[in-house]
Design an enzyme around this catalytic site. Structure first.
Site, short mmCIF file in Angstrom:
data_model
loop_
_atom_site.label_atom_id
_atom_site.label_comp_id
_atom_site.label_asym_id
_atom_site.label_seq_id
_atom_site.Cartn_x
_atom_site.Cartn_y
_atom_site.Cartn_z
N GLN A 35 0.85 -1.21 0.00
CA GLN A 35 0.00 0.00 0.00
C GLN A 35 0.88 1.25 0.00
OE1 GLN A 35 -2.01 0.50 3.71
NE2 GLN A 35 -3.64 1.78 2.88
N SER A 46 1.03 6.45 2.51
CA SER A 46 1.65 7.46 3.40
C SER A 46 2.91 8.04 2.80
CB SER A 46 2.02 6.83 4.74
OG SER A 46 0.90 6.24 5.33
N SER A 51 4.41 -1.25 4.38
CA SER A 51 4.59 -2.59 4.95
C SER A 51 4.81 -3.62 3.84
CB SER A 51 3.35 -3.01 5.74
OG SER A 51 3.08 -2.08 6.74
N GLU A 91 -9.39 -1.62 5.30
CA GLU A 91 -8.27 -1.74 6.25
C GLU A 91 -8.79 -1.71 7.69
OE1 GLU A 91 -5.26 1.27 5.68
OE2 GLU A 91 -3.78 0.07 6.77
#
Ligand SMILES: Cc1cc2nc3c(=O)[nH]c(=O)nc-3n(C[C@H](O)[C@H](O)[C@H](O)COP(=O)(O)OP(=O)(O)OC[C@H]3O[C@@H](n4cnc5c(N)ncnc54)[C@H](O)[C@@H]3O)c2cc1C
Length: 416
Positions: free
Chosen positions: A112, A115, A147, A230
């Site tokens: 993902q 951020s 991650s 999520e």
């Protein structure tokens, strides 16, 4: 005549299917291919998207039966948890056909890319840019806290495609190939000693226009589907099926014997997975006699109570009867439970909690839990952000004032 599906009829069908098909001697890849073909890998998806069109309650029955049979559930990781529901909701038919099958059968692993150093809670303030070049987009910017990026061949990327628009409206969402010259992944070491997340630098990386998901400048709506999945997934601890392997070409687990992956950690560290925390602490406390400590007993009772509330809230959420704030509440509760678990485990284990290693009382599990415990209240939206969302979207409280509302993104002061 069409038959009406009930929990009982679905239970009987899944049981019969598992009896005929579950075989621990298959490879992981063979098993996931079968699960995908059956529609049980993602039962809530429509049939044309490799699912069965079940509601949440029926899908829950499927997960329960897979778990009861000791069989392995669908692939671990963010492809299944986040990319698949996003693609199923927003992608074109061709994209669904191609990407969903590859996520469900474990061919691809997704990370993902949301951020950035200056855009976490204020995600819509992201500065990573996508500039059109013929049939492709050229991506330049930096992502952070990504991650498992080092184990993924695909990324869910949000990037700014129109800096002239207000900040929420100039963003687009792409499925980007990670293995290309314009992408550099640098692991970030955590205090657990592992490097689960990464910085990702994009410098002239390329993504075809055909790999945009949900349309030009519509990325904020698409990203919100990912974020909702999520929160719901982290709070409820995933499908509940027993163990799993990690998908994709880099982890290279598709050739493993599937029976050997039962009991493996589902998400490589990002998942909630709260069930059984009190059970494990009771075992430890009985083993060293701290079970007679009144404070330990009270803590265990509180943890068990929260686990049960979480279980029933999650069931209610899956059957569609919960409040709009349920995923946010579930996520907040999971963070609280992990902190409570940390505090009781520290009291039970005493000084041994300060020593890492497999030869310690909990096999290192509680120590790792202690060091990881701040994480869950940050990822997937911090505790404060969850409370803001509950206040604004569920309780109808006034929105936070935004002095830059409606201004072109390029004119808004940036966090650099
Ligand atoms: C273990 C872990 C894994 C992660 N994995 C990923 C991943 O795979 N992909 C990805 O894209 N990101 C990932 N993240 C990043 C995560 O989503 C962000 O860390 C999170 O959104 C918070 O952003 P930030 O770190 O920039 O903190 P900031 O947004 O700078 O927040 C700092 C503090 O200010 C508070 N705050 C900020 N705004 C408000 C507000 N409006 N009201 C009240 N309080 C506020 C926050 O609650 C926080 O306490 C991960 C993070 C962790 C810890």
């Amino acid at each position: 005549m069409a038959t009406t599906l009930t929990a009982e009829s679905v239970r009987a069908e899944v049981r019969a299917w598992l009896e005929a098909n579950w075989n621990p001697d298959l490879t992981v890849g063979e098993w996931w291919a079968l699960l995908t073909e059956s529609g049980y890998a993602a039962p809530t998806f429509p049939e044309e998207a490799f699912g069965r069109g079940y509601n949440r309650a029926l899908a829950n029955v499927v997960n329960e039966e897979i778990a009861k049979a000791g069989a392995v559930g669908p692939p671990a990781g963010l492809g299944y948890l986040l990319a698949a529901p996003t693609i199923a909701t927003h992608a074109t038919d061709d994209q669904k056909k191609f990407w969903l099958q590859r996520i469900l059968d474990g061919t691809d692993a997704w990370c993902q890319l949301f951020s950035e150093p200056g855009a976490g809670s204020d995600l819509a303030g992201l500065q990573c840019k996508a500039e059109r070049d013929g049939d492709e987009w050229v991506i330049t910017g930096q992502k952070v806290w990504t991650s498992t990026a080092q184990m993924c061949n695909m990324g869910m990327l949000i990037a700014r495609t129109d800096p002239e628009s207000p900040k929420h409206t100039g963003i687009s969402y792409f499925g980007i190939k990670m293995d290309q010259p314009g992408i550099e992944i640098r692991p970030l070491k955590e205090m657990t000693g592992r490097a689960m997340f990464n910085e990702v630098f994009l410098d002239g990386a390329r993504v075809p226009d055909a790999d945009m998901i949900g349309g030009l400048n519509n990325g904020w709506a698409v990203a919100n589907t990912t974020l909702a999945a999520e929160r719901a997934g982290l709070g409820s601890g995933g499908s509940g099926a027993a163990g799993s392997a990690f998908p994709g070409p880099i982890a290279n687990q598709l050739g493993l014997r599937v029976g050997d992956t039962v009991g493996q950690i589902r998400t490589g560290g990002t998942g909630g997975g709260g069930g059984g925390m009190s059970k494990r602490i009771i075992e430890l406390a009985k083993a060293n006699g701290t079970i007679d400590d009144a404070v330990v007993r009270q803590g265990i009772a509180a943890l068990y109570t929260l686990e049960q509330i979480g279980k029933y809230s999650s069931l209610r959420m899956r059957s569609g009867g919960a409040s709009a704030a349920a995923p946010n509440l579930a996520k907040l509760m999971m963070s609280d439970m992990l902190r409570l678990n940390r505090d009781i485990a520290t009291r039970v284990m005493g000084p041994e909690m300060a020593i890492m290693g497999k030869d310690t009382m909990s096999g290192g599990m509680q120590q790792e839990g202690l060091l990881f415990s701040p994480g869950p209240s940050v990822y997937g939206g911090t505790g404060q952000v969850q409370r803001n969302i509950i206040g604004e979207r569920a309780l109808g409280l006034p929105k936070e004032p935004d002095p830059n509302k409606g201004a072109p993104f390029k004119d808004i002061p940036k966090n650099t």
